[in-house]
Design a protein around this motif. Structure first.
Motif, PDB file in Angstrom:
ATOM      1  N   UNK A   1       0.828  -1.197   0.000  1.00  0.00           N
ATOM      2  CA  UNK A   1       0.000   0.000   0.000  1.00  0.00           C
ATOM      3  C   UNK A   1       0.870   1.257   0.000  1.00  0.00           C
ATOM      4  N   UNK A   2       0.231   2.407  -0.299  1.00  0.00           N
ATOM      5  CA  UNK A   2       0.957   3.670  -0.261  1.00  0.00           C
ATOM      6  C   UNK A   2       1.588   3.869   1.106  1.00  0.00           C
ATOM      7  N   UNK A   3       0.867   3.557   2.158  1.00  0.00           N
ATOM      8  CA  UNK A   3       1.465   3.631   3.485  1.00  0.00           C
ATOM      9  C   UNK A   3       1.184   2.356   4.261  1.00  0.00           C
ATOM     10  N   UNK A   4       2.123   1.418   4.205  1.00  0.00           N
ATOM     11  CA  UNK A   4       1.910   0.153   4.915  1.00  0.00           C
ATOM     12  C   UNK A   4       1.702   0.364   6.410  1.00  0.00           C
ATOM     13  N   UNK A   5       2.301   1.424   6.937  1.00  0.00           N
ATOM     14  CA  UNK A   5       2.174   1.651   8.378  1.00  0.00           C
ATOM     15  C   UNK A   5       0.748   2.037   8.756  1.00  0.00           C
ATOM     16  N   UNK A   6       0.166   2.995   8.022  1.00  0.00           N
ATOM     17  CA  UNK A   6      -1.228   3.366   8.277  1.00  0.00           C
ATOM     18  C   UNK A   6      -2.143   2.165   8.082  1.00  0.00           C
ATOM     19  N   UNK A   7      -1.764   1.337   7.131  1.00  0.00           N
ATOM     20  CA  UNK A   7      -2.550   0.157   6.859  1.00  0.00           C
ATOM     21  C   UNK A   7      -2.554  -0.780   8.059  1.00  0.00           C
ATOM     22  N   UNK A   8      -1.395  -0.926   8.658  1.00  0.00           N
ATOM     23  CA  UNK A   8      -1.315  -1.764   9.852  1.00  0.00           C
ATOM     24  C   UNK A   8      -2.146  -1.134  10.967  1.00  0.00           C
ATOM     25  N   UNK A   9      -2.028   0.198  11.113  1.00  0.00           N
ATOM     26  CA  UNK A   9      -2.833   0.876  12.135  1.00  0.00           C
ATOM     27  C   UNK A   9      -4.321   0.627  11.912  1.00  0.00           C
ATOM     28  N   UNK A  10      -4.713   0.634  10.639  1.00  0.00           N
ATOM     29  CA  UNK A  10      -6.119   0.419  10.327  1.00  0.00           C
ATOM     30  C   UNK A  10      -6.602  -0.899  10.927  1.00  0.00           C
ATOM     31  N   UNK A  11      -5.794  -1.946  10.758  1.00  0.00           N
ATOM     32  CA  UNK A  11      -6.220  -3.214  11.356  1.00  0.00           C
ATOM     33  C   UNK A  11      -6.271  -3.118  12.875  1.00  0.00           C
ATOM     34  N   UNK A  12      -5.259  -2.488  13.454  1.00  0.00           N
ATOM     35  CA  UNK A  12      -5.223  -2.516  14.925  1.00  0.00           C
ATOM     36  C   UNK A  12      -6.291  -1.627  15.541  1.00  0.00           C
ATOM     37  N   UNK A  13      -6.701  -0.593  14.839  1.00  0.00           N
ATOM     38  CA  UNK A  13      -7.863   0.157  15.326  1.00  0.00           C
ATOM     39  C   UNK A  13      -9.114  -0.715  15.266  1.00  0.00           C
ATOM     40  N   UNK A  14      -9.228  -1.491  14.202  1.00  0.00           N
ATOM     41  CA  UNK A  14     -10.355  -2.418  14.099  1.00  0.00           C
ATOM     42  C   UNK A  14     -10.297  -3.415  15.254  1.00  0.00           C
ATOM     43  N   UNK A  15      -9.099  -3.862  15.542  1.00  0.00           N
ATOM     44  CA  UNK A  15      -8.943  -4.825  16.633  1.00  0.00           C
ATOM     45  C   UNK A  15      -9.368  -4.201  17.965  1.00  0.00           C
ATOM     46  N   UNK A  16      -8.932  -2.950  18.188  1.00  0.00           N
ATOM     47  CA  UNK A  16      -9.325  -2.284  19.446  1.00  0.00           C
ATOM     48  C   UNK A  16     -10.834  -2.098  19.497  1.00  0.00           C
ATOM     49  N   UNK A  17     -11.422  -1.707  18.361  1.00  0.00           N
ATOM     50  CA  UNK A  17     -12.875  -1.568  18.313  1.00  0.00           C
ATOM     51  C   UNK A  17     -13.527  -2.895  18.699  1.00  0.00           C
ATOM     52  N   UNK A  18     -12.951  -3.989  18.189  1.00  0.00           N
ATOM     53  CA  UNK A  18     -13.507  -5.302  18.493  1.00  0.00           C
ATOM     54  C   UNK A  18     -13.403  -5.608  19.980  1.00  0.00           C
ATOM     55  N   UNK A  19     -12.248  -5.273  20.569  1.00  0.00           N
ATOM     56  CA  UNK A  19     -12.070  -5.563  21.990  1.00  0.00           C
ATOM     57  C   UNK A  19     -13.109  -4.793  22.806  1.00  0.00           C
ATOM     58  N   UNK A  20     -13.296  -3.512  22.485  1.00  0.00           N
ATOM     59  CA  UNK A  20     -14.258  -2.710  23.245  1.00  0.00           C
ATOM     60  C   UNK A  20     -15.669  -3.266  23.052  1.00  0.00           C
ATOM     61  N   UNK A  21     -15.991  -3.628  21.808  1.00  0.00           N
ATOM     62  CA  UNK A  21     -17.337  -4.128  21.544  1.00  0.00           C
ATOM     63  C   UNK A  21     -17.568  -5.446  22.276  1.00  0.00           C
ATOM     64  N   UNK A  22     -16.577  -6.327  22.265  1.00  0.00           N
ATOM     65  CA  UNK A  22     -16.733  -7.593  22.981  1.00  0.00           C
ATOM     66  C   UNK A  22     -16.886  -7.334  24.465  1.00  0.00           C
ATOM     67  N   UNK A  23     -16.092  -6.383  24.983  1.00  0.00           N
ATOM     68  CA  UNK A  23     -16.181  -6.139  26.422  1.00  0.00           C
ATOM     69  C   UNK A  23     -17.573  -5.641  26.791  1.00  0.00           C
ATOM     70  N   UNK A  24     -18.223  -4.923  25.853  1.00  0.00           N
ATOM     71  CA  UNK A  24     -19.557  -4.427  26.175  1.00  0.00           C
ATOM     72  C   UNK A  24     -20.558  -5.567  26.347  1.00  0.00           C
TER      73      UNK A  24
END
Ligand code: HEM
Ligand code: CU
Lengths: 202, 607
Positions: B138-161
């Motif tokens: 991708x143009x920015x592999x780093x932002x791309x990785x962040x994109x997944x990890x934000x999704x992961x954090x969203x998942x953790x918060x949603x599961x915790x709810x």
């Protein structure tokens, strides 16, 4: 272009055109920033449209904008100017000036956020608070507050640049990061001007 | 430009020696497990991360639907096992009202956002954009990785709810205030909704980071010769998906921020003149407008449904062309209709709000714009059918799922035309008819596109095949099941059965649907079981599937099949190939397929 590849440490660069010359394309990171700016604009467009819709409904109360916002406006305009100078110094390789100017932008950015905060306090003390009936004040806190958050993001980025500039380990004399910073900084400046005009007129 | 100062000369030429040297080099730079599989910046790995996280969410979201179907199908039966697992939420083996509302809310949220947005776009945009455009990453592999990890954090918060004592959000996937704003009105509107909003905010950030990268990569990182009109339709579809997301998600975020303020700080953006009967209290909020939230929500909400369907449309176009061994019919019309859909998607949101007291004149404008979407949709359907027409069709599981997609898209699109007329919608709004419409046209159809993509690109992802026999069973049961589940809901909706109600026994009128509801529930369970079988097939095949021995197993033209069977980070070992033609030269000049990398022959016509 890139003809060899070392696993995990290739150069991820845009390609070249048929005749071997590089295509005159905008740098991908700059392009990404422009799209991000479009995205931020949509957010504030959403909020200001909500403001307009709401201001035509019953129970709306207008508020006077805190005077101190005029000072913050001056500050952020000035900071944009200094940022532009920093970019020019960087391109001319006048690194001492560049450092000073980045530091100046950073300080002006911090000042802007502090002034906004003081403005909010003024407004709050004048009785415009969260609780109770809706009105321009509540929107002002949210919209200007979100804008300040975006400025704060820029301030943090400036701090990183500042540290890098003073550590002086810039071996790569690429102006792209500075250009990105300048673009973003002018954008939050313009965004503030838009919001100011919006608050004054609507 | 900064980092390509080495570009001004002629392209370097690779000598055998150099290649050898680099292969040698590779051994010294062995990636660690962490950088290779966890915090990877390789787009292919990130795509797999999205896919597998999406699968986990699909199991959860699907299970939720089975649970609430038990209530809808067998309202007066008890299932003691439920109490064993869910305790007081299923007291006496019966699903309690709060639990029911939590289940439908989380089912919708999880499937719409976490599976069909992140799981679908995340997977295929990541996998295909660099591979099919001809880029190292991708143009920015780093932002791309962040994109997944934000999704992961969203998942953790949603599961915790799901585990807080007052339960997760339960005001529907749309979370309309005032219900979602008042903790006193509803258990799920307590901390559960705050967690929901935080998870969604993280999710929006993830989508934005991903989308920025996708757009930037498609526009800036294509290989030599890959003009926009030579791109496969998958990339065009993912491109428009990203644009929709980048422009509409921020508006949703602003809507959520205002809701957070109303919930926690006492502001009145959405609230006005409210008396909470649970506490017997009148609230001080004045002047807010709940409709405002609906505008902000549906300004994203409608584009969101296209964010969900467009990637599937792209996948289906590609899979159908490859497997009918024919060029896609009407390539430019396909691109044009994707474009038209993208524009129109921003102009129709109020069709979700026909019954909010919208000015009828305004309503009729939205009717017109809404019905206009039928035009590009019909063009696309026509082109898929004509692509199949007289094709030399290879019925792989991917092909079947693609054909199934077209069928579902037609069925569900037709009911959309009913709903787009505000006069009919007044009767059908918030009935089971809506549930039928959007599950067929969006939910199941988009899943079919996703399945088609997984079956088709599994060999590229894992170097092995999925088992086809299980694939055929998976297709036929899911296809038949989808229609058995959702078709009858149209009749229920026409008769007036409301959506989101947990118990219809109060209406004698609806008793006649009792048996039908039982049937729907039983079929849902069967379909869910078959999805588990697919997931078994998926994980089993990653390790034990038949190995891919040919670089281009489907005989496809696109660039991803010019990479090694198991490509490393950087995709191509030598130079990135140059592209000389569009992606759809199938069955041309007596040849079954001509890869994009093959130069145009003498006397060969342009497409
Ligand atoms: C010819 C095309 C279509 C038309 C005219 C149409 C029209 C409508 C209308 C008017 C509604 C609102 C009904 C109501 O709540 O009273 C609706 C709901 C919905 N549509 Fe469509 N639709 C079309 C295609 C699609 C497609 C392609 C998708 C998804 C890919 C989709 C997804 C949805 C969803 C998710 C809802 C329900 C949202 C909710 O209330 O929870 N529709 N449609
Ligand atoms: Cu819609």
């Amino acid at each position: 272009m890139l003809s060899r590849i070392k696993l995990g440490e290739f150069k991820n660069t845009p390609p070249i055109d048929g005749d071997g010359s590089q295509r005159q394309r905008i740098h991908p990171h700059k392009f990404t920033l422009w799209v991000a700016i479009g995205s931020i604009i949509m957010m504030f467009a959403g909020l200001t449209s909500a403001y307009i819709v709401k201001s035509n409904q019953a129970g709306w109360q207008n508020v006077a904008m805190p005077k101190i916002f005029w000072y913050s406006t001056g500050t952020i305009l000035l900071s944009s100017l200094v940022m532009q100078m920093a970019l020019r110094s960087f391109k001319q390789r006048e690194m001492n000036q560049y450092r000073l100017q980045i530091a100046g932008t950073f300080l002006l950015g911090v000042t802007f956020v502090v002034l906004q905060w003081l403005g909010f306090q003024q407004l709050w003390n004048s009785g415009v608070q969260f609780k109770g009936s809706s009105g321009g004040g509540q929107f002002l806190y949210v919209i200007a507050g979100l804008h300040a958050v975006h400025v704060l993001g820029g301030v943090i980025a400036l701090m990183v640049m500042l540290i890098k500039a003073f550590l002086g380990r810039t071996k790569l004399y690429s102006s792209v990061p500075v250009e990105l910073m300048a673009t973003y900084w002018h954008f939050v400046d313009l965004l503030w001007i838009y919001l100011l005009v919006f608050f004054l007129w609507i | 430009m900064s980092n390509d100062s080495n570009l001004h000369g002629k392209p370097e030429i690779v000598t055998g020696h150099e290649v050898h040297h680099d292969e040698h080099h590779v051994h010294h730079h062995k990636e660690t497990f962490i950088t290779k599989y966890v915090f990877s910046q390789d787009h292919k790995t990130i795509g797999k991360q999205f896919l597998i996280t999406g699968i986990a969410w699909a199991i959860i979201g699907g299970l939720f639907s089975v649970l609430f179907r038990l209530q809808l199908g067998f309202p007066d039966q008890t299932f003691p096992i439920l109490e064993t697992f869910f305790g007081r939420y299923a007291k006496g083996g019966q699903i309690q009202p709060e639990f029911y509302y939590a289940l439908i809310t989380m089912h919708g949220t999880v499937l719409v956002f976490f599976v069909l947005t992140a799981g679908l776009s995340g997977t295929f945009a990541n996998l295909l954009i660099p591979l099919q455009c001809g880029a190292r990453d991708m143009a920015s592999p780093f932002l791309n990785m962040l994109s997944y990890w934000f999704f992961f954090m969203a998942s953790v918060v949603m599961v915790s709810s799901l585990f807080v004592s007052t339960g997760p959000a339960s005001g529907g996937w749309t979370s309309y205030p005032p219900l979602s704003a008042l903790g006193d009105a509803n258990q799920g509107s307590k901390i559960g909704t705050d967690l929901w909003l935080i998870a969604m905010a993280l999710f929006v950030v993830s989508s934005l980071l991903g989308g920025l990268n996708y757009i930037s990569t498609i526009l800036n990182m294509r290989t030599k010769g890959m003009s926009m009109t030579r791109l496969p339709l998958t990339i065009w579809a993912l491109f428009f998906t990203a644009i929709l997301g980048v422009l509409s998600f921020p508006v949703l975020l602003s809507g959520f921020i205002l809701l957070l303020f109303d919930r926690n700080l006492g502001t009145s953006f959405y609230l006005s003149d409210i008396f909470v009967s649970q506490t017997g209290q009148a609230l001080p909020n004045e002047g807010g407008s709940a409709i405002l939230y609906q505008h902000l929500f549906w300004f994203l909400g409608h584009p969101e449904v296209y964010i969900i369907i467009l990637p599937s449309m792209g996948i289906v176009s590609e899979v159908l062309a490859v497997n009918s061994r024919k060029p896609i019919f009407g390539y430019m019309a396909m691109v044009g209709s994707l474009f038209a859909i993208t524009i129109l998607a921003f102009l129709v949101w109020a069709h979700h709000m026909f019954v909010t007291g919208l000015n009828p004149f305004l309503g009729s404008i939205f009717v017109l714009l809404t019905l206009l979407i039928a035009v590009p949709s019909a063009i696309k359907v026509f082109n898929w059918l004509t692509t199949l027409w007289r094709g030399n069709i290879r019925f792989t599981p991917a092909t079947l799922f693609s054909i199934g997609f077209v069928s579902l898209f037609i069925s569900g699109g037709l009911t959309g035309v009913f709903l787009g007329n505000s006069t009919i919608d007044i009767h059908l709004h918030d009935t089971k008819f809506i549930v039928a419409h959007f599950h067929i046209v969006m939910g199941v159809a988009s899943f079919f596109g996703m399945f088609a993509g997984v079956y088709h690109w599994f060999p590229k992802m894992f170097g092995r095949y999925l088992n086809s026999t299980l694939g055929f069973i998976h297709f036929w049961v899911t296809m038949a099941g989808a229609y058995l589940i959702f078709w009858p809901m149209h009749y229920e909706g026409l008769a007036g059965v409301p959506r989101r109600y947990l118990d219809l026994s109060g209406w004698h009128n609806f008793n006649k649907f009792g048996e039908l509801n039982k049937m729907i529930t039983v079929v849902s369970i069967i379909v869910f079981a078959v999805q588990l079988m697919f997931i078994f097939n998926f994980f089993y095949s990653i390790f034990k599937g038949r190995k891919v021995r040919h670089q281009n197993p489907w005989g496809a033209n696109t660039l991803e099949w010019t990479t090694p069977i198991r490509p490393g980070h950087g995709n191509w070992t030598g130079e990135i190939p140059e592209v000389h033609r569009w992606a759809y030269d199938y069955g041309k000049d007596g040849r079954e397929f001509i890869p994009q990398t093959e130069p145009i022959g003498k006397g060969e016509g342009h497409h």
